[in-house]
Design a protein around this motif. Structure first.
Motif, PDB file in Angstrom:
ATOM      1  N   LYS A  32     -38.272 -20.139  76.738  1.00  0.00           N
ATOM      2  CA  LYS A  32     -38.150 -20.707  78.085  1.00  0.00           C
ATOM      3  C   LYS A  32     -37.544 -19.713  79.062  1.00  0.00           C
ATOM      4  N   ARG A  33     -36.596 -18.941  78.586  1.00  0.00           N
ATOM      5  CA  ARG A  33     -35.864 -18.032  79.482  1.00  0.00           C
ATOM      6  C   ARG A  33     -36.696 -16.814  79.866  1.00  0.00           C
ATOM      7  N   PHE A  34     -37.420 -16.247  78.899  1.00  0.00           N
ATOM      8  CA  PHE A  34     -38.122 -14.986  79.142  1.00  0.00           C
ATOM      9  C   PHE A  34     -39.640 -15.120  79.140  1.00  0.00           C
ATOM     10  N   ARG A  35     -40.167 -16.286  78.749  1.00  0.00           N
ATOM     11  CA  ARG A  35     -41.605 -16.548  78.773  1.00  0.00           C
ATOM     12  C   ARG A  35     -42.395 -15.424  78.101  1.00  0.00           C
ATOM     13  N   TYR A  45     -34.981 -21.294  73.292  1.00  0.00           N
ATOM     14  CA  TYR A  45     -34.266 -20.773  74.471  1.00  0.00           C
ATOM     15  C   TYR A  45     -34.928 -19.485  74.977  1.00  0.00           C
TER      16      TYR A  45
END
Length: 382
Positions: free
Chosen positions: A229-232, A226
């Motif tokens: 994907k959210r903060f790369r 998570y």
């Protein structure tokens, strides 16, 4: 897997009160003989975990823009180093079992009987991965981010091997999810808790710490995916989160253990190691380069990788793509320093379309004009 239900009903005050305890049974055995060859569940779990980690890590690496096959190439270095490191850590921290009064030094080589310290596996496995990355000229921090969730999932799968070996369990308990530890005997009728078959006699009921760690690992895997994907995030920071997350859970799970272990200042060495490694991982996460590598930076030989102790050079190598002096557009994966001379050259030579060609045209025009004037003067004299 079925749950063994123990019922104990007593008569009290003209009524019946029942207490039901559902305990988790251990496997009847962890080794099956295929002719002269023993098939060990522990080894199968380790192998399955490695296969899953390589397969998933390859998919994540390619999704980041990396070259196909790189994970398997690096794994050829990392896996052997990791297995050796894990065994060395286990033997070093439980040396009494092998070099004590009742120990057998030869047993230190019997890795199939269980006993892999995750700290040694990560340390030497990381060194092996670093060697592989230097050979194939790809950035280790980016590769670490790609394989962090797969490695932790592989650890969760490997914990099932401890379940079959009836090892790494906690103190005795009467909780409903307590784990039954069976007495096992070998073919010669002697007690053999590791390699023997169950007699059906429950020796004790304990905390299934292997299961606690397995569930914690899966939870951290979900969180890592998570966050990624959210903060790369990149540059090894996701790997640092994996290490920190695992250490946090391992610290508390280790406190439930009741087996013999080496201690430092009264603290189990694994708890001590968890705390130290956790702090180091958090420090790396805070101070490491922010952002994520571009696909160009993941290609073999895209940029020279500094040595691990060259902190400033590492940060520079992982910096965001540079900006063009004139357009502000990204040029390379590393910030390109600009100077006043470069800017002045860009303004004088490239500011006008075809700057250099324009200069050459002016020079040619002046030469032609001078020739024309010389010709005119000569005709006047004639």
């Amino acid at each position: 897997m079925t749950l063994r239900v123990l019922a104990d009903s007593v008569l009290a005050d003209g009524g019946v009160s029942g207490a039901l305890l559902a305990y988790i049974p251990s496997p009847a055995r962890g080794v099956w003989q295929l002719g002269p060859f023993p098939l060990r569940a522990y080894a199968l779990c380790i192998i399955l975990g490695i296969v899953v980690a390589i397969w998933w890590g390859e998919r994540r690496w390619r999704a980041r823009g990396g070259q196909p096959g790189a994970i398997l190439d690096v794994a050829m270095f990392a896996v052997p180093f990791g297995l050796v490191g894990g065994r060395l850590y286990h033997v070093a921290t439980d040396w009494q079992k092998y070099f004590g009064a009742d120990g057998n030094p030869v047993d230190a080589l019997k890795i199939y009987q269980g006993g892999l310290g995750i700290w040694g596996a990560v340390l030497l496995g990381g060194i092996g991965a670093w060697i592989g990355c230097r050979v194939y000229r790809i950035p280790l921090p980016a590769l670490g981010d790609a394989v962090a969730p797969p490695i932790l999932l592989a650890q969760a799968i490997g914990r099932l091997g401890n379940y079959f070996n009836q090892e790494l369990y906690g103190r005795e308990t009467d909780l409903p999810w307590g784990l039954e530890i069976y007495r096992r005997v070998g073919d010669d009728g002697r007690l053999d808790m590791m390699n023997g078959a169950s007699t059906g006699v429950v020796d004790k009921i304990v905390h299934p710490t292997f299961l606690y760690e397995l569930l914690w690992n899966v939870l951290v895997v979900v969180l890592l995916v998570y966050v990624d994907k959210r903060f790369r995030i990149g540059h090894g920071r996701l790997f640092a989160l994996y290490v920190a997350g695992y250490c946090f859970g391992r610290f508390f799970i280790e406190l439930m253990r009741a087996d013999e272990a080496t201690k430092i200042a009264g603290i189990r060495i694994n708890s001590f190691t968890s705390a130290v490694v956790f702090l180091a991982a958090i420090a790396y996460f805070v101070f490491a380069t922010k952002g994520r590598e571009t696909p160009e930076q993941l290609q073999p030989g895209a940029s020279p990788r500094p040595w691990p102790w060259q902190i400033r050079a590492l940060r520079a190598a992982g910096a965001a793509p540079g900006k063009s002096a004139r357009t502000g557009e990204s040029t390379t994966g590393i910030d390109a320093p600009t100077s006043e001379s470069a800017v002045s050259e860009a303004e004088s030579g490239s500011a006008e379309p075809g700057g250099q060609q324009a200069g050459e045209t002016d020079e040619s025009s002046r030469t032609a004009s001078e020739k024309a004037d010389s010709g005119k003067s000569a005709s006047d004299k004639n």
